[in-house]
Design an enzyme around this catalytic site. Structure first.
Site, PDB file in Angstrom:
ATOM      1  N   SER A  47       0.873  -1.179   0.000  1.00 34.13           N
ATOM      2  CA  SER A  47       0.000   0.000   0.000  1.00 34.13           C
ATOM      3  C   SER A  47       0.904   1.221   0.000  1.00 34.13           C
ATOM      4  CB  SER A  47      -0.923  -0.012   1.216  1.00 34.13           C
ATOM      5  OG  SER A  47      -0.199   0.203   2.402  1.00 34.13           O
ATOM      6  N   HIS A  71      -3.183  -6.047   2.801  1.00 38.11           N
ATOM      7  CA  HIS A  71      -2.241  -7.041   3.315  1.00 38.11           C
ATOM      8  C   HIS A  71      -2.858  -8.416   3.550  1.00 38.11           C
ATOM      9  CE1 HIS A  71       0.543  -3.623   4.909  1.00 38.11           C
ATOM     10  NE2 HIS A  71       0.577  -3.751   3.607  1.00 38.11           N
ATOM     11  N   GLU A 119      -4.100  -2.373   9.473  1.00 34.38           N
ATOM     12  CA  GLU A 119      -3.284  -2.932  10.552  1.00 34.38           C
ATOM     13  C   GLU A 119      -3.937  -2.704  11.914  1.00 34.38           C
ATOM     14  OE1 GLU A 119       0.730  -1.393  10.137  1.00 34.38           O
ATOM     15  OE2 GLU A 119       0.609  -1.685   7.972  1.00 34.38           O
ATOM     16  N   GLU A 145       2.090  -9.266   6.901  1.00 36.69           N
ATOM     17  CA  GLU A 145       2.972  -8.847   7.996  1.00 36.69           C
ATOM     18  C   GLU A 145       2.899  -9.796   9.188  1.00 36.69           C
ATOM     19  OE1 GLU A 145       2.419  -4.672   8.791  1.00 36.69           O
ATOM     20  OE2 GLU A 145       3.227  -4.128   6.829  1.00 36.69           O
ATOM     21  N   ASP A 195      -3.464   1.214  11.805  1.00 38.29           N
ATOM     22  CA  ASP A 195      -3.038   1.869  10.568  1.00 38.29           C
ATOM     23  C   ASP A 195      -4.173   1.672   9.569  1.00 38.29           C
ATOM     24  OD1 ASP A 195      -1.999   2.919   8.308  1.00 38.29           O
ATOM     25  OD2 ASP A 195      -0.348   1.487   8.079  1.00 38.29           O
ATOM     26  N   GLU A 204      -2.850   5.722  12.335  1.00 38.60           N
ATOM     27  CA  GLU A 204      -2.024   6.098  11.179  1.00 38.60           C
ATOM     28  C   GLU A 204      -2.906   6.260   9.942  1.00 38.60           C
ATOM     29  OE1 GLU A 204       1.330   3.446  10.825  1.00 38.60           O
ATOM     30  OE2 GLU A 204       1.393   3.656   8.651  1.00 38.60           O
ATOM     31  N   ASP A 262       1.888   8.380   7.207  1.00 41.26           N
ATOM     32  CA  ASP A 262       2.710   7.443   6.436  1.00 41.26           C
ATOM     33  C   ASP A 262       2.581   7.793   4.947  1.00 41.26           C
ATOM     34  OD1 ASP A 262       3.925   5.294   5.202  1.00 41.26           O
ATOM     35  OD2 ASP A 262       2.395   3.833   5.749  1.00 41.26           O
ATOM     36  N   LYS A 307      10.229   5.502   6.790  1.00 38.13           N
ATOM     37  CA  LYS A 307      10.609   4.342   5.980  1.00 38.13           C
ATOM     38  C   LYS A 307      11.660   4.820   4.993  1.00 38.13           C
ATOM     39  CE  LYS A 307       5.965   2.211   5.785  1.00 38.13           C
ATOM     40  NZ  LYS A 307       4.691   2.287   5.015  1.00 38.13           N
ATOM     41  N   HIS A 348       9.030  -0.970   9.104  1.00 37.19           N
ATOM     42  CA  HIS A 348       9.298  -1.956   8.042  1.00 37.19           C
ATOM     43  C   HIS A 348       8.327  -1.722   6.888  1.00 37.19           C
ATOM     44  CE1 HIS A 348       5.822  -4.853   9.239  1.00 37.19           C
ATOM     45  NE2 HIS A 348       5.493  -3.603   9.434  1.00 37.19           N
ATOM     46  N   LYS A 406       7.627  -0.183  14.232  1.00 37.67           N
ATOM     47  CA  LYS A 406       6.576  -1.013  13.662  1.00 37.67           C
ATOM     48  C   LYS A 406       7.259  -2.045  12.782  1.00 37.67           C
ATOM     49  CE  LYS A 406       3.522   0.492  10.558  1.00 37.67           C
ATOM     50  NZ  LYS A 406       2.310   0.937   9.833  1.00 37.67           N
TER      51      LYS A 406
HETATM   52  P1  PGA Z   1       3.227  -1.228   2.981  1.00 37.51           P
HETATM   53  O1  PGA Z   1       2.352  -0.974   4.274  1.00 37.51           O
HETATM   54  O2  PGA Z   1       4.599  -1.612   3.371  1.00 37.51           O
HETATM   55  O3  PGA Z   1       2.481  -2.316   2.253  1.00 37.51           O
HETATM   56  O4  PGA Z   1       3.210   0.072   2.201  1.00 37.51           O
HETATM   57  C1  PGA Z   1       2.897  -0.573   5.484  1.00 37.51           C
HETATM   58  C2  PGA Z   1       2.165   0.608   6.054  1.00 37.51           C
HETATM   59  O5  PGA Z   1       1.188   1.102   5.446  1.00 37.51           O
HETATM   60  O6  PGA Z   1       2.535   1.081   7.117  1.00 37.51           O
HETATM   61 ZN    ZN Z   2       0.896   2.771   6.899  1.00 40.43          ZN
END
Ligand code: PGA
Ligand code: ZN
Length: 419
Positions: A41, A152, A161, A204, A239, A282, A308, A333, A361, A384
């Site tokens: 995503s 996911h 999440e 995840e 999230d 998030e 994010d 990230k 991650h 995370k």
């Molecule tokens: P992604 O999701 O690594 O698939 O982008 C992680 C997140 O949204 O925090």
């Molecule tokens: Zn996110």
């Protein structure tokens, strides 16, 4: 001893079984290795992963990106002092000054930038986190993703999440134990209620049960926390990754079978926060709604509002968010922006403006554990890294156990003050 002698890239596979870029960097003294993770995503402002788009791996091969590492990048970095991360990253940015790094590839750049930092630490005979800050001693509070929805898994949950956050314990190792015990208990609860398939997991490592509503998922989590004896010591975090359930034409969000306008969705989050001990949300809204985030932040009171997809670890977007008061935390990230230096700039700016930093991650990971060292090295409040299960997720949590052991009495766990 510290001059870069060789940079070598290769194609390896990530936790989804898809190709990614791994890079080895050599000095006379040592070698450092890292690899690029990969999101499902992704935010639209992220650095671009170059994929071959040919007949290999359903078009997902990364031979072009690897070739960039082994030709232009290797030539540009040869001879540079591996300890000078900023100069290395500037050299990478000179090779690819584009906004989304589509010339060299975000995947090639991230793996190289991190491999150089790891090689520097190895060449100096110190840990990666010590290379980032020799005085580092803070262990982050982990956010364990125990139920996977959105992009996911096929659980049917709109929210991506569902996390448990053991903040009321004294040490990182105790937080990991709490995470593991609650995860195990949650699996049993879900299996009992939804049948054998409920223990299947998403990208995840969190469970992907076919629950009907968001509240069903949160109820199961609360029960697992209570049954495990942790009570108020463990809080919840979400999230939403709301871009994935936003209809841009109608300007509505689809959650639990209901189409909601922005204000209704924020009202819905408020209700959830009243019913459950949710400490952090998030991406509550779609990734361009900086103003909406600011409004949500006002409405959600003490709950952390984390950016994010909104921020993509990008300093310019973060500056805009700070001006408007859109967020109370940055999700960091490295591969969203490309180089380690750019990601560190974003983290420093966030801290300077009183925001929390959550090192994160991606849903597609390797066993590379760099984010554990980055979290400690920058003194991030939170980390995370997925469920407290699955090898590529545990690589990070187990690395934090080793860092905690190494720091001994100097180790500092923030606990509740991380929020
Ligand atoms: P992604 O999701 O690594 O698939 O982008 C992680 C997140 O949204 O925090
Ligand atoms: Zn996110």
């Amino acid at each position: 001893m510290f001059a870069i002698e060789r940079v070598h890239g290769r194609e390896i596979l990530d936790s989804r079984g898809r190709p990614t870029v791994e890079v080895d960097v050599f000095t006379k003294a040592a070698m450092g290795r890292s690899s690029a993770p990969s999101g499902a995503s992704t935010g639209s402002a992220e650095a671009l992963e170059i994929r071959d788009k040919n007949d290999r791996y359903h078009g997902r091969g990364v031979r072009k990106a690897v070739n960039n590492v082994n030709t232009s990048i290797a030539v540009a970095l040869r001879g540079l002092d591996v300890r000078r991360q900023r100069a290395i990253d500037e050299a990478l940015l000179r090779l690819d000054p584009t906004k989304n790094k589509h010339v060299m590839g975000g995947n090639a750049i991230t793996a190289t930038s991190l491999a150089c930092a790891r090689c520097a630490a190895n060449s100096m005979g110190i840990s990666f986190y010590e290379f980032l800050d020799p005085h580092a001693r803070k262990l982050p509070v982990p956010m364990f993703n125990v139920i996977n929805g959105g992009k996911h898994s096929d659980s049917g949950l709109a929210i991506q999440e569902f996390m448990i956050v053991p903040r009321g314990v004294r040490k990182f190792s105790e937080a990991l134990r709490a995470g593991s015990e609650i995860y195990e208990e949650l699996g049993a609860i879900l299996e009992k209620k939804y049948g054998a398939g409920a223990r299947a997991v998403g990208d995840e490592g969190g469970y992907a049960p076919r629950v009907k509503t968001t509240r069903d998922a949160l109820d199961a989590m609360e029960k697992a926390i209570k049954n495990s004896g942790y009570g108020k010591h463990v809080v919840l975090a979400l999230d939403c990754a709301a871009s994935s359930f936003y209809d841009e034409k109608k300007r509505t969000y689809l959650v639990d079978g209901k189409h909601m306008a922005r204000d209704n969705l924020i009202g819905y989050y408020r209700e959830l926060c009243k019913s459950y001990p949710i400490a952090s949300i998030e991406d509550p809204l779609f990734e361009q709604d900086f103003g909406g985030f600011a409004y949500a932040r006002k409405k959600l009171g003490k709950v952390l509002v984390v950016g994010d997809d909104l921020l993509t670890t990008n300093l310019t977007r973060l500056q805009h968010a700070v001006e408007l008061g859109s967020v109370s935390a940055l999700l960091m990230k490295v591969n969203q922006v490309g180089t380690l230096s750019e990601a560190l700039d974003a983290a420093m700016f966030a801290k300077g403006n009183g925001l929390k930093v959550i090192v994160s991650h991606r849903s597609g990971e390797t066993c590379d554990d760099s984010i554990a060292d980055i979290a400690v090295g920058i003194g991030a409040e939170l980390i995370k890294a997925g469920a407290p299960a699955r090898g590529e997720r545990l690589a990070k949590y187990n690395r934090l156990l080793r860092i905690e052991e190494k720091l001994g009495d100097r180790a500092m766990f923030l606990g509740a003050s991380a929020f």
